[in-house]
Design a protein around this motif. Structure first.
Motif, mmCIF file in Angstrom:
data_model
loop_
_atom_site.group_PDB
_atom_site.id
_atom_site.type_symbol
_atom_site.label_atom_id
_atom_site.label_comp_id
_atom_site.label_asym_id
_atom_site.label_seq_id
_atom_site.Cartn_x
_atom_site.Cartn_y
_atom_site.Cartn_z
ATOM 1 N N THR A 1 55.986 18.067 36.924
ATOM 2 C CA THR A 1 54.697 18.755 37.020
ATOM 3 C C THR A 1 54.821 20.181 36.514
ATOM 4 O OG1 THR A 1 53.942 17.423 38.886
ATOM 5 C CG2 THR A 1 52.875 19.546 38.573
ATOM 6 N N GLU A 2 53.919 20.540 35.621
ATOM 7 C CA GLU A 2 53.762 21.911 35.136
ATOM 8 C C GLU A 2 52.726 22.590 36.030
ATOM 9 O OE1 GLU A 2 53.482 22.874 30.623
ATOM 10 O OE2 GLU A 2 51.434 22.703 31.362
ATOM 11 N N VAL A 3 53.087 23.723 36.630
ATOM 12 C CA VAL A 3 52.217 24.330 37.643
ATOM 13 C C VAL A 3 51.430 25.514 37.084
ATOM 14 C CG1 VAL A 3 53.518 23.566 39.650
ATOM 15 C CG2 VAL A 3 54.189 25.673 38.517
ATOM 16 N N TRP A 4 50.199 25.599 37.523
ATOM 17 C CA TRP A 4 49.261 26.639 37.121
ATOM 18 C C TRP A 4 48.415 27.036 38.324
ATOM 19 C CZ3 TRP A 4 50.076 28.706 32.543
ATOM 20 C CH2 TRP A 4 50.730 27.946 31.566
ATOM 21 N N PRO A 5 47.670 28.158 38.227
ATOM 22 C CA PRO A 5 46.735 28.481 39.312
ATOM 23 C C PRO A 5 45.806 27.291 39.583
ATOM 24 C CG PRO A 5 46.902 30.320 37.768
ATOM 25 C CD PRO A 5 47.645 29.155 37.152
ATOM 26 N N PRO A 6 45.446 27.024 40.839
ATOM 27 C CA PRO A 6 45.672 27.894 41.997
ATOM 28 C C PRO A 6 47.022 27.724 42.692
ATOM 29 C CG PRO A 6 44.368 26.009 42.643
ATOM 30 C CD PRO A 6 44.589 25.870 41.170
ATOM 31 N N ARG A 7 47.970 27.011 42.087
ATOM 32 C CA ARG A 7 49.297 26.876 42.694
ATOM 33 C C ARG A 7 50.119 28.119 42.343
ATOM 34 N NH1 ARG A 7 50.294 21.219 44.018
ATOM 35 N NH2 ARG A 7 48.908 19.800 42.877
ATOM 36 N N VAL A 8 49.926 29.185 43.063
ATOM 37 C CA VAL A 8 50.565 30.452 42.717
ATOM 38 C C VAL A 8 51.532 30.952 43.784
ATOM 39 C CG1 VAL A 8 48.648 31.155 41.240
ATOM 40 C CG2 VAL A 8 48.623 31.788 43.664
ATOM 41 N N GLU A 9 51.553 30.299 44.938
ATOM 42 C CA GLU A 9 52.391 30.747 46.041
ATOM 43 C C GLU A 9 53.617 29.849 46.192
ATOM 44 O OE1 GLU A 9 51.788 33.398 48.175
ATOM 45 O OE2 GLU A 9 50.096 33.935 46.889
ATOM 46 N N LEU A 10 54.659 30.391 46.824
ATOM 47 C CA LEU A 10 55.840 29.582 47.114
ATOM 48 C C LEU A 10 55.468 28.335 47.906
ATOM 49 C CD1 LEU A 10 58.457 32.342 48.057
ATOM 50 C CD2 LEU A 10 58.234 31.132 45.879
ATOM 51 N N ARG A 11 54.546 28.455 48.842
ATOM 52 C CA ARG A 11 54.156 27.298 49.640
ATOM 53 C C ARG A 11 53.497 26.224 48.771
ATOM 54 N NH1 ARG A 11 51.501 27.864 54.350
ATOM 55 N NH2 ARG A 11 52.136 30.019 54.627
ATOM 56 N N ASP A 12 52.884 26.619 47.651
ATOM 57 C CA ASP A 12 52.293 25.638 46.743
ATOM 58 C C ASP A 12 53.376 24.795 46.071
ATOM 59 O OD1 ASP A 12 49.627 26.490 47.203
ATOM 60 O OD2 ASP A 12 49.911 28.146 45.800
ATOM 61 N N LEU A 13 54.515 25.413 45.767
ATOM 62 C CA LEU A 13 55.629 24.656 45.206
ATOM 63 C C LEU A 13 56.178 23.674 46.234
ATOM 64 C CD1 LEU A 13 57.570 27.477 43.298
ATOM 65 C CD2 LEU A 13 55.775 25.949 42.428
ATOM 66 N N VAL A 14 56.262 24.103 47.486
ATOM 67 C CA VAL A 14 56.712 23.217 48.560
ATOM 68 C C VAL A 14 55.784 22.013 48.664
ATOM 69 C CG1 VAL A 14 57.073 23.016 51.050
ATOM 70 C CG2 VAL A 14 57.778 25.090 49.862
ATOM 71 N N ILE B 1 60.902 17.287 39.029
ATOM 72 C CA ILE B 1 61.133 18.471 38.198
ATOM 73 C C ILE B 1 59.870 19.323 38.225
ATOM 74 C CG2 ILE B 1 61.714 19.335 35.906
ATOM 75 C CD1 ILE B 1 62.879 16.554 35.289
ATOM 76 N N VAL B 2 60.045 20.618 38.480
ATOM 77 C CA VAL B 2 58.928 21.560 38.475
ATOM 78 C C VAL B 2 59.066 22.474 37.266
ATOM 79 C CG1 VAL B 2 57.766 23.407 39.728
ATOM 80 C CG2 VAL B 2 58.777 21.484 40.990
ATOM 81 N N ALA B 3 58.024 22.512 36.438
ATOM 82 C CA ALA B 3 57.983 23.445 35.309
ATOM 83 C C ALA B 3 57.142 24.638 35.740
ATOM 84 C CB ALA B 3 57.386 22.777 34.082
ATOM 85 N N ALA B 4 57.812 25.688 36.155
ATOM 86 C CA ALA B 4 57.146 26.911 36.616
ATOM 87 C C ALA B 4 57.562 28.037 35.671
ATOM 88 C CB ALA B 4 57.552 27.231 38.054
ATOM 89 N N TYR B 5 56.669 28.405 34.763
ATOM 90 C CA TYR B 5 56.981 29.402 33.737
ATOM 91 C C TYR B 5 56.887 30.805 34.331
ATOM 92 C CZ TYR B 5 55.737 25.283 30.974
ATOM 93 O OH TYR B 5 55.651 24.011 30.477
ATOM 94 N N MET B 6 57.982 31.534 34.280
ATOM 95 C CA MET B 6 58.058 32.814 34.966
ATOM 96 C C MET B 6 57.765 33.966 34.001
ATOM 97 S SD MET B 6 60.893 32.259 37.913
ATOM 98 C CE MET B 6 59.961 33.476 38.862
ATOM 99 N N GLU B 7 56.470 34.248 33.860
ATOM 100 C CA GLU B 7 56.034 35.326 32.984
ATOM 101 C C GLU B 7 56.520 36.685 33.465
ATOM 102 O OE1 GLU B 7 51.919 35.279 31.813
ATOM 103 O OE2 GLU B 7 51.777 33.112 32.099
#
Length: 535
Positions: A293-306, A321-327
């Motif tokens: 999963t590629e994550v985008w808003p509204p998944r912006v918090e650590l708890r959203d990844l959990v 696998i989490v695709a979280a691009y760290m701008e």
């Protein structure tokens, strides 16, 4: 002094070899699995032959003649690399690419699957016409077929699976005359487009499109030699109109297309992009190698990844696998970005998942267009090597499906199985809240693992936001309900501290066993082995 395996992952029955460089005469190499020492070997040259080992994760520790720890690394033995995926990427294929540097970075970071982003000649055909050995892709990037093939060979050589990128429903806007009759449209009659009308979206359920894209993928599997494919979508539309005005539901047509691709290339490993979790519930049922999963808003918090990892794990036994691009590395950089990465990785890894973040010859994903990746500085690369090594060494304790979150049933004064006591002014919580020590309890095949993540200095918990300096928390105490007659020693595992971890003795206190914990950095895991019977 450094020590590294020769491959990112080893197969069962495959001999493991470890490079130790110019280690001092009289040095020893220790190979440790989750159950203890697997091998102790004298160092008599720049490489040490370990031999074949059972499936699992192993720590590698080089000890000097005086018993001092000189260097550490790790490797794992897996039936398939994607059983415990550590996903990387490449996005440049010009004649000047240093393929050896790509391979070296993959070994350093233990990357065992590599996405080959935007390698294709076109979105509809993928493979270049016969005789076209070099071409320019749709966005002007040079691609050498010889370099691409060399990459695939280099990654296979180290046990990493090279996957080819393929967009499953995007066609160039200048081909709309050809594909418009199977396109997807808004209520206004305008086609769905992507990237300032660079691409338009076609119906993934249309038989003509399916024949086209499935045939193109099968041809690239046979002719280019990928181990599988990364199947991309854009997360929208969810529902749309066909050219004839009828409505279609992409939560059904996209998974069906993935299944059709799986049937056409049954030996290929497939990873489908569930953008922001769409359509995760249905895609979890199709034939693929991981839930990505590629994550985008509204998944912006650590708890959203959990929550995302928990949702994925609840749907399928596949690795996550989490695709979280760290701008934040592009926008701020420095320590604030590195500490953000620490807390994001701690969240993902302690959840039992892995993170797509680094690739090429030492770059970071900060943007969904992978060509715009960011070069990492040496301090960041050293950080990632430590943390990825930790993930490999302790994979038996960290990576799903062999871990189950039991926090709510075990932790706290009411449950009383696991309690973490903190000094005055420090609060412990089972939720990733600002200003707390965040505690989690995982049950594994090898005992309990208590995760502690240090959020005490933070006033927010975004996963892609600059972080305040992470200061150590001292004075934590672990209290476990004692079942056996004698207290059981636990092991303190910290990704910032090389080696096998610190053995911590416990003392009996009424019905509990009590352990004084070392200073907590960003994240630590306490392994309570199966010697302790939990009921």
């Amino acid at each position: 002094m450094s020590v590294r395996p020769t491959r990112s992952t080893y197969a069962p029955c495959e001999d493991v070899t470890v490079r130790v460089g110019a280690a001092p005469v009289g040095s020893m190499l220790t190979i440790r699995g989750v159950a203890g020492i697997a091998a102790e070997l004298a160092v008599d040259g720049p490489e040490v032959a370990v031999g074949a080992l059972p499936i699992g994760g192993y720590g590698v520790d080089l000890w000097g003649p005086d018993g001092a720890l000189l260097a550490s690394s790790a490797f794992d033995v897996l039936t398939d690399p994607l059983d415990r995926p550590r996903y990387g990427f490449v996005a440049h294929y010009g004649p000047d690419v240093d393929v050896a540097a790509l391979q070296a970075h993959a070994v350093r970071m233990h990357l065992n699957a590599v996405q080959h982003y935007d390698w294709a000649h076109s979105y509809t055909e993928l493979v270049a016409p016969d005789g076209c050995d070099e071409y320019t892709d749709s966005l002007g990037n040079r691609v050498s077929v010889a370099v691409l093939r060399a990459m695939l060979a280099a990654f296979r050589e180290i046990g990493a699976a090279p996957l080819g990128y393929a967009a499953v429903y995007g066609v160039p806007a200048d081909q709309w005359d050809t594909w418009g009759d199977v396109g997807l449209y808004r209520s206004t009659g305008q086609p769905y487009g992507f990237g300032d009308d660079f691409l338009n979206v076609v119906d993934p359920g249309a038989p003509r499109w399916r024949r086209q894209i499935v045939g193109a993928i099968r041809r690239s599997y046979e002719e280019i030699g990928f181990a599988g494919f990364h199947l991309d979508q854009y997360g929208w539309p969810k529902r749309a109109l066909r050219a004839d005005g009828s409505e279609t539901d992409l939560s059904q047509t996209l998974p069906a297309l993935v299944d059709q691709i799986a049937g056409a290339v049954p030996d290929a490993r497939l990873i489908f992009n569930n953008v922001n979790g769409f359509p995760l519930d249905r895609a979890a049922r199709v034939r693929q190698s991981a839930l990505y999963t590629e994550v985008w808003p509204p998944r912006v918090e650590l708890r959203d990844l959990v929550d995302l990892v928990a949702q994925s794990r609840g749907l399928s036994p596949l690795p996550v696998i989490v695709a979280a691009y760290m701008e934040v590395f592009h926008d701020v950089g420095g320590r604030a970005a590195r500490d953000a990465a620490r807390l994001t990785m701690a969240t993902i890894f302690s959840s039992g998942a892995t993170h797509l973040f680094t690739g090429e010859d030492g770059r970071l994903l900060v943007h969904p267009y992978y060509v715009r990746s960011e070069a990492a500085d040496d301090e960041t690369l050293d950080l990632l090597e430590r943390w990825y090594t930790f993930l490999v060494r302790h994979g038996d304790l960290l990576v799903y499906p062999a871990v189950v979150d039991v926090t709510a049933a075990y932790f706290g004064e009411y449950n009383a199985d696991v309690v973490v006591e903190a000094p005055s002014g420090v609060r412990v919580s089972i939720h990733p809240e600002p200003g707390v020590v965040w505690a989690r309890v995982m049950r594994t095949d090898h005992g309990l693992v208590v995760h502690l993540v240090n959020l005490t200095g933070q006033d927010e918990t975004g996963w892609d936001t600059p972080k305040r300096p992470i200061e150590p928390v001292r004075g934590l105490v672990l209290r476990l309900r004692q079942v056996g007659r004698e207290p059981v020693a636990v092991r303190w595992l910290d990704p910032e501290i090389p080696g096998p971890g610190d053995r911590l003795e416990a003392v009996a206190d009424d019905i509990d066993q009590v352990t004084q914990l070392p200073a907590l950095g960003a994240w630590a895991a306490v392994h309570v082995p199966t010697d302790q019977e939990w009921r």
